[in-house]
Design a protein around this motif. Sequence first.
Motif, PDB file in Angstrom:
ATOM      1  N   GLU A 216      59.317  47.455 146.767  1.00  0.00           N
ATOM      2  CA  GLU A 216      58.221  46.576 146.960  1.00  0.00           C
ATOM      3  C   GLU A 216      56.997  47.132 147.812  1.00  0.00           C
ATOM      4  OE1 GLU A 216      60.441  42.510 146.411  1.00  0.00           O
ATOM      5  OE2 GLU A 216      61.238  43.761 148.145  1.00  0.00           O
ATOM      6  N   ARG A 217      57.339  47.622 148.738  1.00  0.00           N
ATOM      7  CA  ARG A 217      56.412  48.283 149.758  1.00  0.00           C
ATOM      8  C   ARG A 217      55.709  49.331 149.073  1.00  0.00           C
ATOM      9  NH1 ARG A 217      59.825  48.469 154.102  1.00  0.00           N
ATOM     10  NH2 ARG A 217      58.924  46.372 154.608  1.00  0.00           N
ATOM     11  N   ALA A 218      56.466  50.273 148.248  1.00  0.00           N
ATOM     12  CA  ALA A 218      55.672  51.484 147.406  1.00  0.00           C
ATOM     13  C   ALA A 218      54.731  50.771 146.611  1.00  0.00           C
ATOM     14  CB  ALA A 218      56.912  52.059 146.862  1.00  0.00           C
ATOM     15  N   LEU A 219      55.078  49.821 145.948  1.00  0.00           N
ATOM     16  CA  LEU A 219      54.204  49.137 144.995  1.00  0.00           C
ATOM     17  C   LEU A 219      52.881  48.720 145.690  1.00  0.00           C
ATOM     18  CD1 LEU A 219      53.711  48.010 141.934  1.00  0.00           C
ATOM     19  CD2 LEU A 219      54.698  45.829 142.809  1.00  0.00           C
ATOM     20  N   VAL A 220      52.928  48.071 146.716  1.00  0.00           N
ATOM     21  CA  VAL A 220      51.725  47.562 147.373  1.00  0.00           C
ATOM     22  C   VAL A 220      50.808  48.800 147.798  1.00  0.00           C
ATOM     23  CG1 VAL A 220      51.018  46.301 149.525  1.00  0.00           C
ATOM     24  CG2 VAL A 220      53.011  45.293 148.212  1.00  0.00           C
ATOM     25  N   LEU A 221      51.621  49.700 148.559  1.00  0.00           N
ATOM     26  CA  LEU A 221      50.745  51.048 148.809  1.00  0.00           C
ATOM     27  C   LEU A 221      50.093  51.656 147.748  1.00  0.00           C
ATOM     28  CD1 LEU A 221      50.182  52.701 151.295  1.00  0.00           C
ATOM     29  CD2 LEU A 221      52.330  53.974 151.130  1.00  0.00           C
ATOM     30  N   LEU A 222      50.752  51.823 146.597  1.00  0.00           N
ATOM     31  CA  LEU A 222      50.235  52.456 145.444  1.00  0.00           C
ATOM     32  C   LEU A 222      49.048  51.596 145.179  1.00  0.00           C
ATOM     33  CD1 LEU A 222      50.562  54.586 143.132  1.00  0.00           C
ATOM     34  CD2 LEU A 222      51.960  52.704 141.770  1.00  0.00           C
ATOM     35  N   THR A 223      48.752  50.418 145.071  1.00  0.00           N
ATOM     36  CA  THR A 223      47.870  49.732 144.685  1.00  0.00           C
ATOM     37  C   THR A 223      46.709  49.844 145.715  1.00  0.00           C
ATOM     38  OG1 THR A 223      48.433  47.643 145.787  1.00  0.00           O
ATOM     39  CG2 THR A 223      48.922  47.946 143.509  1.00  0.00           C
ATOM     40  N   ALA A 224      46.834  50.084 146.890  1.00  0.00           N
ATOM     41  CA  ALA A 224      45.870  50.299 147.925  1.00  0.00           C
ATOM     42  C   ALA A 224      45.404  51.816 148.147  1.00  0.00           C
ATOM     43  CB  ALA A 224      46.697  49.781 149.249  1.00  0.00           C
ATOM     44  N   LEU A 225      46.040  52.739 147.497  1.00  0.00           N
ATOM     45  CA  LEU A 225      45.789  54.172 147.659  1.00  0.00           C
ATOM     46  C   LEU A 225      44.425  54.406 146.886  1.00  0.00           C
ATOM     47  CD1 LEU A 225      47.482  56.439 148.887  1.00  0.00           C
ATOM     48  CD2 LEU A 225      48.177  56.901 146.431  1.00  0.00           C
ATOM     49  N   GLY A 226      43.518  55.161 147.336  1.00  0.00           N
ATOM     50  CA  GLY A 226      42.169  55.476 146.978  1.00  0.00           C
ATOM     51  C   GLY A 226      42.176  56.964 146.027  1.00  0.00           C
TER      52      GLY A 226
END
Length: 524
Positions: A216-226
């Motif tokens: 779940e943390r990976a999903l959030v980090l993926l959406t925040a990646l530039g």
Amino acid sequence: MTGAAGRGKSLLLAWLVGHGTQQGAVAERAVHAFVPLGGQSVHTTVWTLADQLWVSARTPGELVEALQADQRRTVIVLADLHASADPEEHAALVLALLRLEHVRLVTEARTGALADRLPSEGHAAVLNVDEARWTDAARYEAWLAQRRAAGRNASEQVVTPRPGKRPDLDDPVAVCAADPWEVTTAYAVDTDEHGGLRTAWLRAGQSLCRDQEPAERALVLLTALGDGADPRFAPALTDMASSTPWMVGWSRVREDVLPPWPGPVLSSAKAVGQLILADHAGVLRAVDAGSGAPTGRLADPVPQVVSLAPLADGTLLALDSRGRLCTQQMPAVREGRGSGLQALLEELTPTKRLVQSLAALLLSTRGTSLASTGETTAVGDADGSLHLLTPGSDSATRTARLHQGPVNALAIAAPSRGSDGASAAIVYSGGADGTVRAWAPAAAPLAVPVATRSCPVVSVDAAYTETGLVLVMGWGDGLVEHRRLDVEEVRLFRPGPPVNAVTVTSRDEVLIGTHESLTCLLPR
């Protein structure tokens, strides 16, 4: 509260927090938030306080702004200020919070320069446990002896810092699996970008630091990646997030270039195949809902826009913060428009009649939200009332008070053309009172809320999709909630930054707008 080490300050705070947070604590003694600051960065402190106070905030300034908007008495306890990772930044946060008249702080700092300075700058009362008047010497010695016999140190902290090996800050999989507090503290003191991971992590930190699975943390980090991040990171995070209920369709974050980030999103609405976005300056832009690529920009800004309602003929209705109605023409929208000759022959088109009805209504009530399909139009006001306009004269307007406080958001789910859209439509309203309610124009409003939480609703949208009726809600604490109402299926997502706007398309694409990002999620 101050004093030397070993005087029992932390235990006294623990007693205070225990009594102030127990079930049924009276309002004057209730504690609403507590953070042990040992080893914490100011980022993690802000995010922890925001979670406990049911708000969303990226920075100390946003936390102060969110608390300023809610004038209820708020009591915050901050322990071990002297042991934080950045005492000066924490001291600045304490002083900023003290400027809010309805906020009360109990702050602990060991005797020293910080403990001496804060009371004078913050006009605080001081409890120095080193002073004899606060301690019964005989009972204190007996307490010390009891603790020594139990093998416990008198200066034991309420929560001791968690030791651990520093995670590899260049590895997206490693940081998602590591202790998020340690990752945040490490990124806070290390200014290297680590291939774009640092900026992405700090952008979505309030969500990333919640208790959750690494996937779940990976999903959030993926959406925040530039888009400037190391190109190896997105595939690694996508693979790690494969067990979550969501897939990332696309994401645009601040400073993205290809395709460009459309800017901050304060309000959004779906039109025919595109998404209309409003930013903090009232500039209105259109992007393709399937890709996020820009498709146009409307001619005139609408300052302080709070709600958008596109119509099928290409007209965009916009409501500003003073309750005034503005109309504009959307780019590249032609569906449903008549020929030029037909328009000339019609003395008053349906859209013009609708605008006249809305203008008349808004003369007598301050509108705070707006939604329309053309056949059904809804206006929410500052008093919590919902007004439904149906085709015909102004006498067709129906009004019901559904919320305590302003109606923050409205959405209308209407079946596809070919059916009686006016009678089959369902209006959903979200209020500052933390409830979402439903009203079908052909019936009375539902007596029981569709959803209730302890924070305001900031945005709602609904649509009939291939899987049935879908309702999406954005909440003041940063939660996005996706409900398939026909099968009672719920999916949750927290992007990290405060959520300003949510939209769901007929293809069940969920679009989430914040100050930092615009994200498209697809339910698995």
